[in-house]
Design a protein around this motif. Structure first.
Motif, short mmCIF file in Angstrom:
data_model
loop_
_atom_site.label_atom_id
_atom_site.label_comp_id
_atom_site.label_asym_id
_atom_site.label_seq_id
_atom_site.Cartn_x
_atom_site.Cartn_y
_atom_site.Cartn_z
N PRO A 54 35.20 38.49 30.13
CA PRO A 54 36.10 39.02 31.16
C PRO A 54 37.46 38.34 31.10
O PRO A 54 37.59 37.22 30.60
N GLN A 55 38.46 39.04 31.59
CA GLN A 55 39.79 38.45 31.75
C GLN A 55 39.72 37.45 32.90
O GLN A 55 39.09 37.72 33.92
N TYR A 56 40.35 36.31 32.73
CA TYR A 56 40.39 35.32 33.82
C TYR A 56 41.52 35.73 34.74
O TYR A 56 42.66 35.88 34.32
N PRO A 57 41.25 35.95 36.03
CA PRO A 57 42.31 36.35 36.95
C PRO A 57 43.43 35.30 36.97
O PRO A 57 43.17 34.10 37.07
N ARG A 58 44.66 35.77 36.85
CA ARG A 58 45.80 34.86 36.75
C ARG A 58 45.93 33.94 37.95
O ARG A 58 46.15 32.74 37.82
N ASP A 59 45.76 34.52 39.16
CA ASP A 59 45.88 33.70 40.37
C ASP A 59 44.83 32.60 40.40
O ASP A 59 45.10 31.48 40.82
N ALA A 60 43.61 32.90 39.94
CA ALA A 60 42.54 31.90 39.91
C ALA A 60 42.84 30.83 38.87
O ALA A 60 42.57 29.64 39.10
N ALA A 61 43.40 31.22 37.74
CA ALA A 61 43.73 30.24 36.70
C ALA A 61 44.83 29.30 37.17
O ALA A 61 44.75 28.08 36.98
N VAL A 62 45.86 29.85 37.82
CA VAL A 62 46.95 29.02 38.32
C VAL A 62 46.45 28.05 39.38
O VAL A 62 46.84 26.88 39.40
N ALA A 63 45.53 28.51 40.22
CA ALA A 63 44.99 27.67 41.29
C ALA A 63 43.83 26.78 40.81
O ALA A 63 43.24 26.06 41.61
N GLN A 64 43.51 26.86 39.49
CA GLN A 64 42.43 26.05 38.92
C GLN A 64 41.08 26.32 39.59
O GLN A 64 40.29 25.42 39.83
N PRO A 91 33.64 31.59 44.09
CA PRO A 91 33.93 31.95 45.46
C PRO A 91 33.90 33.47 45.64
O PRO A 91 34.13 34.21 44.69
N PRO A 92 33.62 33.91 46.85
CA PRO A 92 33.47 35.35 47.09
C PRO A 92 34.72 36.15 46.73
O PRO A 92 35.84 35.74 47.04
N ARG A 93 34.51 37.26 46.03
CA ARG A 93 35.50 38.29 45.69
C ARG A 93 36.63 37.84 44.78
O ARG A 93 37.49 38.64 44.45
N VAL A 94 36.66 36.60 44.30
CA VAL A 94 37.75 36.16 43.43
C VAL A 94 37.62 36.75 42.03
O VAL A 94 38.60 37.21 41.44
N PHE A 95 36.40 36.76 41.49
CA PHE A 95 36.17 37.19 40.11
C PHE A 95 35.43 38.53 40.01
O PHE A 95 35.16 38.99 38.91
N ASP A 96 35.09 39.15 41.14
CA ASP A 96 34.24 40.35 41.14
C ASP A 96 34.80 41.48 40.27
O ASP A 96 34.08 42.05 39.45
N ARG A 97 36.06 41.83 40.45
CA ARG A 97 36.65 42.97 39.74
C ARG A 97 36.60 42.76 38.22
O ARG A 97 36.20 43.65 37.48
N GLU A 98 36.98 41.58 37.76
CA GLU A 98 36.99 41.32 36.31
C GLU A 98 35.59 41.26 35.74
O GLU A 98 35.35 41.68 34.61
N ALA A 99 34.64 40.76 36.51
CA ALA A 99 33.25 40.70 36.04
C ALA A 99 32.70 42.11 35.87
O ALA A 99 32.04 42.41 34.87
N ILE A 100 32.97 43.00 36.82
CA ILE A 100 32.48 44.38 36.72
C ILE A 100 33.17 45.10 35.56
O ILE A 100 32.51 45.82 34.80
N ARG A 101 34.47 44.90 35.39
CA ARG A 101 35.17 45.52 34.25
C ARG A 101 34.56 45.09 32.93
O ARG A 101 34.40 45.89 32.02
N ALA A 102 34.23 43.81 32.83
CA ALA A 102 33.65 43.29 31.57
C ALA A 102 32.26 43.85 31.34
O ALA A 102 31.95 44.32 30.25
N ILE A 103 31.40 43.80 32.36
CA ILE A 103 30.00 44.20 32.14
C ILE A 103 29.86 45.69 31.84
O ILE A 103 28.94 46.10 31.15
#
Length: 133
Positions: A54-64, A91-103
């Motif tokens: 999956p793509q790592y969400p940019r906001d999550a990467a910046v916030a570590q 954490p809830p809903r942070v990675f959900d969209r990218e995980a579904i796109r990948a799977i």
């Protein structure tokens, strides 16, 4: 022309004092357990053939931020993923969209019953770690 003869050493195998265990190979003995009790619906036969990171969400990467998403879905007869839904994420809903796109792009080995590929339910956890990003 002379060819030198090589001296060949033969080493004898040591004699081992092995007990005769006389195990039943039918899978019903106390040592091997009963194979008929195995849960054939267990997740152990969920084998991904194509796994898209999956793509790592940019906001999550910046916030570590790191986490995971657990997704429940259907593997159809062709090995494609259908009807994915998030059943747990941290954490809830942070990675959900990218995980579904990948799977949705993953391919699995379909389950075969009596020579026919059949649908099955599966669960997969996708980890989001900055070490992998």
């Amino acid at each position: 022309m002379e060819i030198a003869q090589m001296e060949q050493q033969v080493q004898e195998m040591p004699q081992l004092d092995m007990p005769d265990l006389d195990l039943s190979m039918s899978g019903t003995g106390p040592f091997l357990g009963s194979m008929s009790q195995a849960d054939r619906n267990a997740e152990g036969d969920v084998v991904p053939l194509v796994r898209i990171q999956p793509q790592y969400p940019r906001d999550a990467a910046v916030a570590q931020i790191e986490g995971y998403v657990t997704i429940q879905f259907t593997i159809d007869e062709t090995g494609s993923v259908r009807s994915p839904r998030v059943i747990d994420s941290q954490p809830p809903r942070v990675f959900d969209r990218e995980a579904i796109r990948a799977i949705l792009r993953w391919k699995f080995k379909p389950r075969v019953v009596d020579g026919q590929a059949v649908e099955r339910q599966a669960t997969q956890t996708i980890d989001f770690s900055l070490d992998d990003a």
